[in-house]
Design a protein around this motif. Structure first.
Motif, PDB file in Angstrom:
ATOM      1  N   GLY A   1       0.792  -1.214   0.000  1.00 25.80           N
ATOM      2  CA  GLY A   1       0.000   0.000   0.000  1.00 25.80           C
ATOM      3  C   GLY A   1       0.826   1.266   0.000  1.00 25.80           C
TER       4      GLY A   1
ATOM      5  N   SER B   1       4.295   3.775  -1.145  1.00 24.99           N
ATOM      6  CA  SER B   1       4.746   4.411  -2.377  1.00 24.99           C
ATOM      7  C   SER B   1       6.260   4.528  -2.412  1.00 24.99           C
ATOM      8  CB  SER B   1       4.140   5.814  -2.492  1.00 24.99           C
ATOM      9  OG  SER B   1       2.737   5.773  -2.531  1.00 24.99           O
TER      10      SER B   1
ATOM     11  N   VAL C   1       0.211  -2.414 -13.834  1.00 27.11           N
ATOM     12  CA  VAL C   1       0.562  -1.215 -13.058  1.00 27.11           C
ATOM     13  C   VAL C   1      -0.277  -0.007 -13.419  1.00 27.11           C
ATOM     14  CG1 VAL C   1       2.930  -2.069 -12.849  1.00 27.11           C
ATOM     15  CG2 VAL C   1       2.378  -0.357 -14.602  1.00 27.11           C
TER      16      VAL C   1
ATOM     17  N   ARG D   1      -1.656   2.805 -11.007  1.00 26.31           N
ATOM     18  CA  ARG D   1      -0.843   2.819  -9.783  1.00 26.31           C
ATOM     19  C   ARG D   1       0.520   3.469 -10.005  1.00 26.31           C
ATOM     20  NH1 ARG D   1       0.861  -1.764  -7.518  1.00 26.31           N
ATOM     21  NH2 ARG D   1       0.956  -2.950  -9.483  1.00 26.31           N
TER      22      ARG D   1
ATOM     23  N   MET E   1       5.541   5.116  -7.966  1.00 23.85           N
ATOM     24  CA  MET E   1       4.809   3.877  -7.729  1.00 23.85           C
ATOM     25  C   MET E   1       3.961   4.036  -6.475  1.00 23.85           C
ATOM     26  SD  MET E   1       7.819   1.122  -8.606  1.00 23.85           S
ATOM     27  CE  MET E   1       8.766   1.534  -7.155  1.00 23.85           C
ATOM     28  N   THR E   2       2.685   3.822  -6.589  1.00 21.96           N
ATOM     29  CA  THR E   2       1.774   3.921  -5.451  1.00 21.96           C
ATOM     30  C   THR E   2       0.992   2.612  -5.316  1.00 21.96           C
ATOM     31  OG1 THR E   2      -0.017   4.851  -6.774  1.00 21.96           O
ATOM     32  CG2 THR E   2       1.549   6.405  -5.809  1.00 21.96           C
ATOM     33  N   SER E   3       0.313   2.483  -4.195  1.00 19.15           N
ATOM     34  CA  SER E   3      -0.488   1.275  -3.911  1.00 19.15           C
ATOM     35  C   SER E   3       0.320   0.014  -4.190  1.00 19.15           C
ATOM     36  CB  SER E   3      -1.772   1.286  -4.748  1.00 19.15           C
ATOM     37  OG  SER E   3      -2.544   2.427  -4.463  1.00 19.15           O
ATOM     38  N   LEU E   4       1.529  -0.007  -3.709  1.00 17.74           N
ATOM     39  CA  LEU E   4       2.433  -1.115  -4.022  1.00 17.74           C
ATOM     40  C   LEU E   4       1.946  -2.422  -3.417  1.00 17.74           C
ATOM     41  CD1 LEU E   4       5.778   0.819  -3.736  1.00 17.74           C
ATOM     42  CD2 LEU E   4       5.056  -0.519  -5.721  1.00 17.74           C
ATOM     43  N   LYS E   5       2.201  -3.499  -4.159  1.00 22.80           N
ATOM     44  CA  LYS E   5       1.783  -4.831  -3.763  1.00 22.80           C
ATOM     45  C   LYS E   5       3.014  -5.727  -3.636  1.00 22.80           C
ATOM     46  CE  LYS E   5      -2.302  -4.284  -6.711  1.00 22.80           C
ATOM     47  NZ  LYS E   5      -3.069  -4.856  -7.856  1.00 22.80           N
TER      48      LYS E   5
ATOM     49  N   ASP F   1       4.870  -6.571  -6.724  1.00 24.25           N
ATOM     50  CA  ASP F   1       5.710  -5.563  -7.381  1.00 24.25           C
ATOM     51  C   ASP F   1       7.182  -5.715  -7.002  1.00 24.25           C
ATOM     52  OD1 ASP F   1       3.059  -3.233  -6.773  1.00 24.25           O
ATOM     53  OD2 ASP F   1       3.570  -4.162  -8.697  1.00 24.25           O
TER      54      ASP F   1
END
Length: 122
Positions: free
Chosen positions: A15, A17, A60, A63, A79-83, A86
């Motif tokens: 979640g 960045s 991606v 995001r 990069m946002t909302s990272l999982k 990723d």
């Protein structure tokens, strides 16, 4: 001689960045790629030399955002909302041929940076 240097990787919680930077010694179209352990390298995003046209991998879209500062020959990947998926080594690469568009085909790119590790984990 063209050189690319990535920076900005690190450890981030799901979640979160990160912003990756790619410092280029020349002005070209640039792509971001990533390679996770045991997987093939995949295209993430790219931006053209002329017009700033962009492309994103479906995984991606919405995001990640690619941008460039032409005054600094710098290319960024926000990069946002990272999982956790990723997690990978991220590379920037220069395309010396295409100028008005860009593609996410690894074979199109001529020169590569050394990569920066991104780890998404709690």
């Amino acid at each position: 001689q063209l050189r690319l240097v990535e920076s900005g990787g690190g450890l981030v919680q799901p979640g979160g960045s990160l912003r990756l930077s790619c410092a280029a010694s020349e002005f070209t179209s640039v792509g971001w790629f990533r390679q996770a352990p045991g997987k093939e390298r995949e295209g993430v995003s790219c931006i053209s030399k002329i017009g700033g046209r962009t492309n994103y991998a479906d995984s991606v879209k919405g995001r990640f955002t690619i941008s460039r500062d032409n005054t600094k020959n710098a290319i960024y990947l926000q990069m946002t909302s990272l999982k956790p998926e990723d997690t990978a080594v991220y590379y920037c690469a220069a395309d010396l041929r295409l100028v008005g568009r860009c593609v996410l085909s690894e074979s199109e790119y001529d020169l590569w940076g050394q990569g920066t590790q991104v780890t998404v984990s709690s």
